[in-house]
Design a protein around this motif. Structure first.
Motif, PDB file in Angstrom:
ATOM      1  N   ARG A 152      50.369  54.449  40.782  1.00 54.48           N
ATOM      2  CA  ARG A 152      51.381  53.930  41.680  1.00 54.48           C
ATOM      3  C   ARG A 152      50.876  52.705  42.439  1.00 54.48           C
ATOM      4  NH1 ARG A 152      53.717  59.472  44.556  1.00 54.48           N
ATOM      5  NH2 ARG A 152      54.453  60.486  42.636  1.00 54.48           N
ATOM      6  N   GLY A 153      51.806  51.841  42.737  1.00 50.20           N
ATOM      7  CA  GLY A 153      51.480  50.708  43.588  1.00 50.20           C
ATOM      8  C   GLY A 153      50.769  49.583  42.869  1.00 50.20           C
ATOM      9  N   ARG A 154      50.329  48.616  43.640  1.00 52.48           N
ATOM     10  CA  ARG A 154      49.695  47.403  43.132  1.00 52.48           C
ATOM     11  C   ARG A 154      48.185  47.623  43.054  1.00 52.48           C
ATOM     12  NH1 ARG A 154      52.941  42.776  44.152  1.00 52.48           N
ATOM     13  NH2 ARG A 154      51.302  41.587  45.198  1.00 52.48           N
ATOM     14  N   THR A 155      47.772  48.352  42.017  1.00 53.41           N
ATOM     15  CA  THR A 155      46.377  48.736  41.842  1.00 53.41           C
ATOM     16  C   THR A 155      45.714  47.884  40.770  1.00 53.41           C
ATOM     17  OG1 THR A 155      46.924  51.007  42.446  1.00 53.41           O
ATOM     18  CG2 THR A 155      44.828  50.649  41.332  1.00 53.41           C
ATOM     19  N   MET A 156      44.508  47.399  41.051  1.00 57.65           N
ATOM     20  CA  MET A 156      43.734  46.612  40.092  1.00 57.65           C
ATOM     21  C   MET A 156      42.285  47.084  40.066  1.00 57.65           C
ATOM     22  SD  MET A 156      45.152  42.730  40.896  1.00 57.65           S
ATOM     23  CE  MET A 156      43.860  42.008  39.873  1.00 57.65           C
ATOM     24  N   VAL A 157      41.577  46.718  39.000  1.00 59.16           N
ATOM     25  CA  VAL A 157      40.158  47.051  38.858  1.00 59.16           C
ATOM     26  C   VAL A 157      39.376  45.765  38.595  1.00 59.16           C
ATOM     27  CG1 VAL A 157      38.430  48.314  37.529  1.00 59.16           C
ATOM     28  CG2 VAL A 157      40.682  49.327  37.914  1.00 59.16           C
ATOM     29  N   LEU A 158      38.303  45.550  39.333  1.00 58.04           N
ATOM     30  CA  LEU A 158      37.390  44.442  39.094  1.00 58.04           C
ATOM     31  C   LEU A 158      36.180  44.950  38.319  1.00 58.04           C
ATOM     32  CD1 LEU A 158      37.367  42.678  42.598  1.00 58.04           C
ATOM     33  CD2 LEU A 158      38.879  42.236  40.637  1.00 58.04           C
ATOM     34  N   THR A 159      35.812  44.269  37.240  1.00 56.83           N
ATOM     35  CA  THR A 159      34.643  44.664  36.454  1.00 56.83           C
ATOM     36  C   THR A 159      33.716  43.469  36.265  1.00 56.83           C
ATOM     37  OG1 THR A 159      35.566  44.171  34.247  1.00 56.83           O
ATOM     38  CG2 THR A 159      36.096  46.317  35.214  1.00 56.83           C
ATOM     39  N   PHE A 160      32.411  43.767  36.196  1.00 58.53           N
ATOM     40  CA  PHE A 160      31.390  42.731  36.056  1.00 58.53           C
ATOM     41  C   PHE A 160      30.419  43.148  34.957  1.00 58.53           C
ATOM     42  CE2 PHE A 160      33.060  42.608  40.311  1.00 58.53           C
ATOM     43  CZ  PHE A 160      33.275  41.254  40.534  1.00 58.53           C
ATOM     44  N   ASP A 161      30.159  42.245  34.018  1.00 55.31           N
ATOM     45  CA  ASP A 161      29.328  42.549  32.853  1.00 55.31           C
ATOM     46  C   ASP A 161      27.958  41.884  32.909  1.00 55.31           C
ATOM     47  OD1 ASP A 161      31.528  43.880  31.890  1.00 55.31           O
ATOM     48  OD2 ASP A 161      31.675  42.750  30.019  1.00 55.31           O
ATOM     49  N   ASP A 162      27.016  42.479  32.180  1.00 55.21           N
ATOM     50  CA  ASP A 162      25.735  41.900  31.771  1.00 55.21           C
ATOM     51  C   ASP A 162      24.597  42.057  32.764  1.00 55.21           C
ATOM     52  OD1 ASP A 162      27.206  41.131  29.637  1.00 55.21           O
ATOM     53  OD2 ASP A 162      27.001  38.986  29.944  1.00 55.21           O
ATOM     54  N   GLY A 163      24.861  42.481  33.967  1.00 62.22           N
ATOM     55  CA  GLY A 163      23.802  42.590  34.957  1.00 62.22           C
ATOM     56  C   GLY A 163      23.011  43.881  34.808  1.00 62.22           C
TER      57      GLY A 163
END
Length: 278
Positions: free
Chosen positions: A89-100
């Motif tokens: 529900r709602g305005r949900t997002m996921v931030l992902t970061f690679d390679d570290g």
């Protein structure tokens, strides 16, 4: 092998990786709480360092490797496509970061996330994680999710099953030792998936995750360009791909300082997928 040599080697794989990434993410799934994810649109293929193209109401308590043993869930279903977005529900997002993790850039990204009390996902490479275990410990303390991005960031479609298993298992072992638990998510380097990767990931208790929005930060397009891609691509369920290692990530560090407060002010909730094991 130096980081410059590693970057050159990875860029040499770009042409094949882009095509494989596009095929690998075709028909990708939506992250949700049910057992039957709904089909989702496929993002344009890209690449990073030779790769194709991680105020919130959702908060997690800091993760820990201590306490009573957790009960293992039932064996995972072997997927045929990776998840590339999440439902809810709602305005949900996921931030992902690679390679570290990379001590030059990862701490700055963690500082910005902590400043805004936001959780994110970090898909780490074992060869980086083993040198910077303290950063995985910090991710655990601050409630971030750490996923498996293999040991050396190879093109899995050019490897046999035993080689793929070694890349994944070694990385999971390092994550468990430094983070406190084995990873529950896996991302194929270059976005190039094959049947062996899906099968082995499931055997090791990991779900496959791709992305919806690619910042293309690996091309160092400029901070404004990265910010623009995130803000233009923002939408409910979006999973954003960025990088905290694999090259000069100073633009990525500056970009998150700009787009994160903008997303929050716009009503987006930056969160991570739910944990399967309690």
């Amino acid at each position: 092998m130096t980081k410059d040599q590693l970057l050159t080697r990875r860029r040499a794989l770009l042409a094949g990786a882009v095509a494989l990434g596009a095929a690998g993410t075709a028909g990708a799934l939506t992250l949700g709480s049910g057992d039957a994810p709904a089909p989702a649109p496929v993002p344009a293929a890209g690449a990073q360092a030779g790769r194709p193209l991680k105020p919130s109401a959702y908060r997690l308590q800091p993760l820990t490797g201590y306490g009573a043993p957790r009960t293992r869930a039932a064996p995972l279903t072997v997927r045929h496509e990776p998840f590339l977005r999440m439902s809810g529900r709602g305005r949900t997002m996921v931030l992902t970061f690679d390679d570290g993790p990379d001590p030059r850039y990862t701490p700055h990204i963690l500082d910005t996330l902590a400043e805004h009390n936001v959780r994110a996902m970090f898909f780490v490479c074992g060869e980086m994680a083993v040198q910077h275990k303290e950063l995985l410990a910090r991710m655990s303390d601050e409630g971030h999710v750490v996923g498996n991005h293999t040991w050396t960031h190879p093109l899995l479609t050019q490897m046999n099953r035993g080689q793929i298993r070694s890349e994944m298992e070694r990385t999971s072992d390092v994550i468990e030792g430094a983070y406190g638990e084995r990873p529950q998510w896996f991302r194929a380097p270059y976005g190039a998936w094959n049947r062996a990767a899906f099968q082995l990931g499931a055997e090791m208790g990991m779900e496959p995750m791709a992305w919806t929005v690619d910042t293309l930060d690996w091309t160092t397009p400029g901070t404004r360009s990265i910010v623009g891609r995130v803000e233009d691509g923002a939408a409910p369920g979006v999973v954003v791909l960025s990088h905290d290692a694999g090259g000069d990530r100073s633009q990525s560090v500056r970009a998150i300082r700009s787009y994160l407060p903008e997303l929050l002010d716009s009503g987006y909730r930056l969160t991570v997928p739910p944990r399967r094991f309690a």
